[in-house]
Design a protein around this motif. Structure first.
Motif, PDB file in Angstrom:
ATOM      1  N   ALA A 962       0.832   2.858   3.930  1.00 20.93           N
ATOM      2  CA  ALA A 962       0.819   3.589   2.648  1.00 20.93           C
ATOM      3  C   ALA A 962       0.064   4.911   2.808  1.00 20.93           C
ATOM      4  O   ALA A 962       0.507   5.959   2.322  1.00 20.93           O
ATOM      5  CB  ALA A 962       0.195   2.726   1.565  1.00 20.93           C
ATOM      6  N   ASN A 963      -1.078   4.875   3.548  1.00 22.51           N
ATOM      7  CA  ASN A 963      -1.848   6.115   3.760  1.00 22.51           C
ATOM      8  C   ASN A 963      -1.007   7.165   4.472  1.00 22.51           C
ATOM      9  O   ASN A 963      -0.969   8.324   4.084  1.00 22.51           O
ATOM     10  CB  ASN A 963      -3.095   5.839   4.626  1.00 22.51           C
ATOM     11  CG  ASN A 963      -4.157   5.109   3.838  1.00 22.51           C
ATOM     12  OD1 ASN A 963      -4.094   5.106   2.612  1.00 22.51           O
ATOM     13  ND2 ASN A 963      -5.101   4.479   4.513  1.00 22.51           N
ATOM     14  N   GLY A1021       4.150   6.144  -0.633  1.00 20.87           N
ATOM     15  CA  GLY A1021       2.815   5.592  -0.342  1.00 20.87           C
ATOM     16  C   GLY A1021       1.872   5.641  -1.532  1.00 20.87           C
ATOM     17  O   GLY A1021       0.649   5.532  -1.368  1.00 20.87           O
ATOM     18  N   ILE A1022       2.409   5.808  -2.756  1.00 26.05           N
ATOM     19  CA  ILE A1022       1.518   5.850  -3.930  1.00 26.05           C
ATOM     20  C   ILE A1022       1.477   4.438  -4.521  1.00 26.05           C
ATOM     21  O   ILE A1022       2.058   4.167  -5.570  1.00 26.05           O
ATOM     22  CB  ILE A1022       2.038   6.871  -4.975  1.00 26.05           C
ATOM     23  CG1 ILE A1022       2.296   8.215  -4.290  1.00 26.05           C
ATOM     24  CG2 ILE A1022       1.076   7.039  -6.143  1.00 26.05           C
ATOM     25  CD1 ILE A1022       2.971   9.253  -5.145  1.00 26.05           C
ATOM     26  N   HIS A1023       0.874   3.511  -3.807  1.00 25.63           N
ATOM     27  CA  HIS A1023       0.746   2.140  -4.340  1.00 25.63           C
ATOM     28  C   HIS A1023      -0.380   1.455  -3.589  1.00 25.63           C
ATOM     29  O   HIS A1023      -0.777   1.890  -2.508  1.00 25.63           O
ATOM     30  CB  HIS A1023       2.059   1.380  -4.192  1.00 25.63           C
ATOM     31  CG  HIS A1023       2.411   1.041  -2.773  1.00 25.63           C
ATOM     32  ND1 HIS A1023       2.495  -0.230  -2.299  1.00 25.63           N
ATOM     33  CD2 HIS A1023       2.672   1.852  -1.708  1.00 25.63           C
ATOM     34  CE1 HIS A1023       2.804  -0.194  -1.001  1.00 25.63           C
ATOM     35  NE2 HIS A1023       2.920   1.056  -0.625  1.00 25.63           N
ATOM     36  N   ASN A1024      -0.859   0.378  -4.166  1.00 26.95           N
ATOM     37  CA  ASN A1024      -1.924  -0.375  -3.500  1.00 26.95           C
ATOM     38  C   ASN A1024      -1.402  -1.764  -3.161  1.00 26.95           C
ATOM     39  O   ASN A1024      -1.179  -2.582  -4.060  1.00 26.95           O
ATOM     40  CB  ASN A1024      -3.145  -0.466  -4.423  1.00 26.95           C
ATOM     41  CG  ASN A1024      -4.300  -1.180  -3.729  1.00 26.95           C
ATOM     42  OD1 ASN A1024      -4.166  -1.626  -2.581  1.00 26.95           O
ATOM     43  ND2 ASN A1024      -5.420  -1.304  -4.408  1.00 26.95           N
ATOM     44  N   THR A1136     -10.930  -3.835  -4.570  1.00 24.85           N
ATOM     45  CA  THR A1136     -10.128  -4.009  -5.801  1.00 24.85           C
ATOM     46  C   THR A1136     -10.331  -2.853  -6.765  1.00 24.85           C
ATOM     47  O   THR A1136      -9.678  -2.790  -7.799  1.00 24.85           O
ATOM     48  CB  THR A1136     -10.509  -5.317  -6.523  1.00 24.85           C
ATOM     49  OG1 THR A1136     -11.933  -5.356  -6.633  1.00 24.85           O
ATOM     50  CG2 THR A1136     -10.019  -6.534  -5.794  1.00 24.85           C
ATOM     51  N   LYS A1137     -11.253  -1.924  -6.417  1.00 24.77           N
ATOM     52  CA  LYS A1137     -11.558  -0.759  -7.271  1.00 24.77           C
ATOM     53  C   LYS A1137     -11.999  -1.208  -8.671  1.00 24.77           C
ATOM     54  O   LYS A1137     -11.686  -0.562  -9.680  1.00 24.77           O
ATOM     55  CB  LYS A1137     -10.339   0.179  -7.365  1.00 24.77           C
ATOM     56  CG  LYS A1137      -9.924   0.778  -6.024  1.00 24.77           C
ATOM     57  CD  LYS A1137      -8.920   1.898  -6.203  1.00 24.77           C
ATOM     58  CE  LYS A1137      -8.675   2.698  -4.938  1.00 24.77           C
ATOM     59  NZ  LYS A1137      -8.102   1.952  -3.833  1.00 24.77           N
TER      60      LYS A1137
END
Length: 1159
Positions: A962-963, A1021-1024, A1136-1137
């Protein structure tokens, strides 16, 4: 009497519908034969072992209960059977419907014959229908098509495969139990005959007559049909072939019908010597290889071997002296006709007047050419000669010698004939369309000349030295009127009258001594010329076109033409403009479509479109196959260009000394590049000369053909490069991953650069094609790899990425992975295995646990991005998702097995829960309570640890992917990245607002917006990955406490390092901290959030109780386990932010603040 094919003639329409249906069934059988699922063949050992117990032949019907009980005894077989049913029901049903339609066809035909006998159709009996020309043709065709169907089924879909399919349909289909199901009859008709189409296979006894007799047919009908075929020319073909030596070609279609129908009454073949002699003398005096339907060839010498009468009758034809005579005759005719055709094809030879004066001569030349092509193609075909049969081999060798056979010369004859035919047809069509206009023009001109002459003899017109002559004046006026009175619609009378007028004009010139006046003579000659032209024009008849259509039939070569593919390709490679001549050959082949489509069209059947699409599609595929040589040759030149550009030609610097100019000029290599580029553009020119052509009902655009061909060649080469470039040796130290990726990157870059270079010379969008095709290859391979994880597999014909015209090749797997993307993924998992390596989060790097050497880092993903592009990274990400799902499912089944079914573990957990509840309290004597629980459950943690670490490892890889995707998206397309981020935030804000106030809008059930935007976000890549729900779960008792115990059981294996965080204590007992934390986090995410709450509360209680115990025992250091637990909470909050207060709810914040200072 009413026309037999009129719409209100029920008798004619009924049999026409049956015949039309027969042609459609054969097309469907041929179409399906290319889609037989490989598992039904049970060819290799792996398939036999896997599916042998669930795919049955007809032996199943002897005791279905026994077989089904065997299946029910083994749950894994039931599971496989269910999966097999889900994947194959659709295609098996389609086959069953085709088989059913064959049975329905013969039932309908029998019913029609019964109706005829019972007088259902007023005034019509079998005899009267056979007397009618159309009726006779249709009845013969109806029986013949049934025979062809049976032969096609046996040739294309082998008996064992049919049986397995029918049994599978019977087992899986709900329709089998319905009362009107005729499953039994279909099985009886199509059970295996023992015939095999493999070369060298022995023919079963009484084949095919016993097969043809499985459904009884009225014997009178069969013998009357055979009688008609023996005696009549039912299609009136002889009129198109007036010469006696062409008779067997004229009757070839009828001969094929007779060949098939004789198997319905095999006694004629066995014992009726006189009848067989008559048949052979009429139909097979000079030929013994026939085409029975759309190019399916049969050699009578082989086919009639078991039948005494037939074999004896054929002996005269197969006598070596006769074979020699025929071969020599065709050799002579071939040379003569070819020379004639070439003469006609010379530029400027086929002019309108020459064509109109020589119609019989031109048609004779066409007949000779076509008959020769037919005889030579059929009798020298490899498919018609069994190499194991000595006699057939001898006959074939004799033909090859005596006919001086050369496939290239035969092919040239075919090309020239097709070209000749094409030009003639086009001229005739043109002349027919202009026929009346021209005739009227000539009539007007002639009439006007006569009027002018009449005026000359009136003495008024000043034409030198012509005396007034009232008789001649009146006569010429009369002639002018006569010419004007000629009627175009009554061509016969007009023709006779025109001849008389020409004679009259010749006589007047002689008797009235008009020769002396040149101008009068000229007028008379012109008028005679116009009258001659009128006769010629009135003789342009459509019959000529019809004759050319009959004579030019090439349906016998529908399959044989393939043997000339290599010659065609070679000639295109040498001379690309050859494509224009081939166009005529392809159009000639397209005329073969008239055979199956004629009756379907007459019956106005809805099948017309699908049948014509099938045959046209087959032909277009063949055209593509032949012309594929052009892209292939282009790519060969391209590879040389790449090599020259990358290795030989040096970049010219911005400044250089003039004495170095010669070194940088490199005239040799640059000339070579120019020459190769020129060759490529010549190929392009060649294919574009073909003009847009209608092949059957499909429009073939040469520009599109060229682009598809280039795509096909690109796909073939890129797919092969990816397959070959990503094969790894698992024992290699260090891993081959990076070097192989770099090497493959260079190869892909070469393709990319060359494509960029060529696009302007070929006039295509290089970058667009490159991106579309590479993404298709990668997505298709990901789809195939993911099939391993799916119950309902995506078959090739269902895949949105696979295409029939530009197929993506499949390669045999070299290990457990199906494709290169699976090998790449498993190699990355192997080298980053948490048992062997240690992942340092701050550096995004993996180190070997024992040697502390770097194994790989985030550079790996930028290398994959360089090599496979964003599609590759995206595909890798999708595959990892499937693997995580599989791991989590395995984990759940393991949890059931080792925890919920184990009494001792459950008792331990129960005791622990009683000792530590309520969770807010502090546990007295905590060490003893916790560690006795861990000791009692020691045996379950090894498997548990492995599952959690695997999931954690894959989550780390997904984060890295993703990065990399996000980085390159912001870099390469910043507007897309910004737009996606904003749209994502706006959507989430709207959804949150809806949950606070339900009156606000929310995407409806059928709105695909959220689903579609997710695909975009993941690609950018805009996801976690950590927030993703992978599986649906049920409630599991003791789940939080088991995970808590697991965590504290692992803490003693780890130690804290100020620089690196938590690291493994002993490499012999490997535990890697980041995968452990991420694995647990992912696992908890799959369940209800209260489980996570409870899990965190248990950790908080453990920290408080242990710290309390230390303080009461006056131990100054903080125990290592508490440090580990605190670090876990810290990492949990970070990944988990979540806000830190989530952890502080369970652990006093002063402990959190202080614990790092005391370390």
């Amino acid at each position: 009497m009413l026309d037999f094919l009129a719409e209100n003639n029920l008798c004619g329409q009924a049999i026409l519908r049956i015949v039309s249906c027969g042609n459609a069934i054969i097309a469907e059988l041929l179409r399906l034969s290319e889609f037989i699922p490989a598992v039904f063949r049970l060819k290799d050992r792996a398939d036999q072992q896997k599916y042998g117990d669930i795919i049955f032949d007809f032996s199943y019907f002897k005791g279905p209960e026994l077989w089904e009980s065997k299946l029910e005894a083994k749950p894994e077989l039931q599971d496989l059977d269910e999966e097999f049913r889900e994947n194959n029901t659709e295609i098996v049903t389609r086959f069953y419907l085709a088989f059913q339609s064959v049975h329905k066809y013969i039932v309908d035909l029998n019913r029609y014959l019964d109706d005829l006998n019972e007088g259902v159709y007023i005034q019509q009996t079998l005899e009267t229908v056979l007397l009618n020309e159309d009726g006779k043709q249709l009845l013969c065709e109806a029986l013949y098509l049934y025979g062809v169907m049976l032969l096609v089924i046996d040739q294309k879909i082998e008996g064992e495969i049919r049986e397995r399919m029918l049994v599978s349909y019977y087992r899986y289909s709900a329709a089998r139990s319905s009362a009107d199901s005729n499953m039994d009859d279909i099985c009886k008709l199509l059970r295996s005959t023992g015939y095999s189409s493999q070369p060298g296979a022995k023919r079963p006894p009484n084949y095919p007559e016993s097969y043809f007799q499985r459904v009884p047919i009225n014997e009178t009908f069969i013998s009357m049909v055979i009688g008609r075929l023996r005696s009549d020319d039912i299609y009136n073909q002889v009129s198109a072939y007036p010469l006696p030596e062409h008779r067997s070609t004229a009757l070839a279609n009828q001969a094929a019908m007779l060949y098939v129908i004789l198997y319905f009454e095999s006694s004629i073949l066995h014992t009726h010597q006189a009848k067989m002699r008559e048949i052979v003398d009429k139909y097979f005096p000079d030929n013994w290889v026939i085409s029975i339907y759309m190019g399916i060839t049969v050699n009578l010498a082989d086919a009639w071997e078991p039948y005494k009468a037939a074999k004896t009758a054929l002996n005269n034809t197969l006598d070596l002296s006769n074979v020699r005579e025929q071969a020599s005759r065709y050799a002579t005719v071939s040379e003569r006709a070819h020379a004639q055709a070439q003469q006609f094809l010379k530029e400027g030879c086929l002019r309108e007047d020459l064509v109109l004066d020589n119609i019989p001569r031109l048609l004779n030349c066409l007949r000779d050419c076509n008959v020769t092509i037919r005889w030579l193609m059929l009798h020298t075909a490899d498919s018609a000669c069994d190499p194991n049969n000595k006699r057939l081999r001898q006959i074939k060798d004799q033909i090859l010698t005596d006919s001086r056979y050369n496939p290239k010369i035969l092919f040239q004859l075919l090309l020239d004939t097709a070209q000749f035919e094409f030009i003639l047809k086009e001229m005739f069509k043109q002349m027919l369309s202009e026929k009346q206009a021209k005739w009227e023009h000539y009539k007007k001109e002639g009439s006007e000349r006569m009027t002018e002459l009449a005026d000359v003899f009136s003495g008024v017109k000043p034409l030198t030295r012509v005396e007034k002559n009232e008789n001649l004046q009146a006569w010429f006026r009369e002639i002018s009127k006569q010419i004007l009175s000629l009627n175009y619609d009554d061509s016969t009378a007009a023709g006779r009258k025109t001849v008389q007028l020409i004679q009259a004009l010749e006589e007047v010139q002689e008797f009235h001594q008009l020769e002396s006046n040149l101008q009068v003579c000229q007028f008379l000659a012109d008028t005679r010329k116009f009258l001659h032209q009128m006769i010629r024009t009135i003789n342009i008849k459509e019959e000529v076109l019809i004759t050319m259509q009959i004579v030019g039939d090439l349906s016998f070569a529908w399959q044989l033409i393939d043997s000339f593919t290599s010659i065609m390709q070679e000639s295109i490679r040498v001379n690309p403009s050859m494509v224009t001549k081939l166009r005529a050959t392809f159009l000639k082949l397209a005329s073969a479509l008239d055979l199956p489509l004629l009756r379907i069209n007459q019956a106005n059947s809805p099948d017309l479109l699908s049948v014509s699409q099938y045959y046209s599609g087959e032909l277009v595929s063949y055209v593509r196959k032949v012309l594929q040589i052009i892209p292939e040759s282009m790519f060969t030149s391209l590879l040389k260009i790449i090599k020259l550009q990358t290795h030989d030609i040096i970049e010219v610097p911005t400044r250089l000394d003039k004495d170095k100019l010669r070194d940088y000029a490199q005239l040799g290599p640059r000339y070579e590049v120019a020459k190769l580029t020129h060759a490529i553009s010549i190929f392009t020119e060649g294919i574009l000369m073909m003009k847009t052509t209608l092949v059957g009902i499909i429009k073939v655009d040469p520009k599109q053909l060229l682009e598809d061909g280039i795509r096909k060649e690109l796909v073939k080469r890129v797919a092969f490069a990816l397959h070959r470039g990503l094969i790894f040796n698992p024992r290699a130290k260090p891993s081959e991953l990076m070097p192989k990726l770099k090497e493959l990157g260079a190869t892909m870059d070469g393709f990319h650069r060359s494509f960029e270079y060529i696009q302007d010379y070929v006039n295509i969008y290089g970058l667009k094609i490159w991106q579309e095709e590479v993404s298709r290859i990668i997505n298709y391979n990901v789809e195939q790899e993911c099939n391993n994880f799916l119950r309902t597999k995506v078959q090739d014909w269902q895949s949105m990425y696979q295409s029939t015209h530009i197929p993506i090749p499949k390669f045999t797997p070299v290990d457990e992975s199906v494709t290169f993307i699976g090998r790449l993924c498993r190699e990355i998992l192997r080298i980053t295995d948490p048992k062997m390596t240690c992942h340092i989060d701050q550096l995004n790097t993996w180190y070997d646990m024992k040697t502390h050497q770097e194994v790989t880092s985030s550079r790996l993903f930028s290398e994959i991005q360089n090599t496979l592009g964003t599609f590759g990274l995206n595909g890798l990400d999708r595959l990892l998702c499937f693997m995580i799902v599989k791991e989590l499912q395995n984990f759940l089944s393991m949890f059931q097995k080792i925890i919920l079914r184990d009494r001792t573990v459950q008792d331990t957990l129960k005791t622990l829960m009683n000792a530590i509840s309520p969770l807010k309290s502090i546990v007295a004597n905590s060490n003893k309570i916790y560690f006795s629980a861990i000791a009692k459950t020691q045996k379950i943690w090894t498997a548990y640890l492995e599952a959690i670490m695997k999931v954690g490892q894959m989550q780390i890889l997904r984060q890295q992917i993703a990065n990399e995707l996000n980085y390159s998206c912001r870099f390469d397309s910043k507007h897309l990245a910004a737009a996606l981020e904003n749209l994502n935030k706006a959507l989430l804000a709207d959804i949150e607002a809806h949950y606070q106030d339900p009156s606000l809008p929310y995407p409806k059930e059928d709105n695909t917006l959220l689903y579609e935007i997710t695909a975009y976000l993941e690609a950018a890549g805009i996801h976690n990955p950590l927030n993703k729900i992978y599986i649906t779960t049920k409630r599991l008792p003791y789940f939080p406490v088991v995970n808590f115990l697991f965590l504290i059981a692992q803490l003693p294996k780890l130690q804290y390092s100020k620089n690196l965080g938590m690291v493994c204590r002993k490499p012999a007992d490997p535990v890697d901290w980041p995968p452990l934390v991420l694995g647990l986090l992912t696992l908890l995410k799959q369940f209800h959030s209260r489980y996570t709450e409870q899990f965190l509360a248990l950790i908080g209680q453990f920290i408080r109780s242990t710290v309390e115990q230390c303080t009461s025992q006056k131990i100054p250091e903080m125990p290592a386990d508490v440090v580990g637990a605190l670090l876990f909470l810290e990492d949990y909050v970070r990944y988990t932010k979540l806000p830190r207060r989530v952890a502080e709810a369970h652990v006093p914040n002063f402990i959190f603040d202080e614990f790092r200072t005391v370390l």
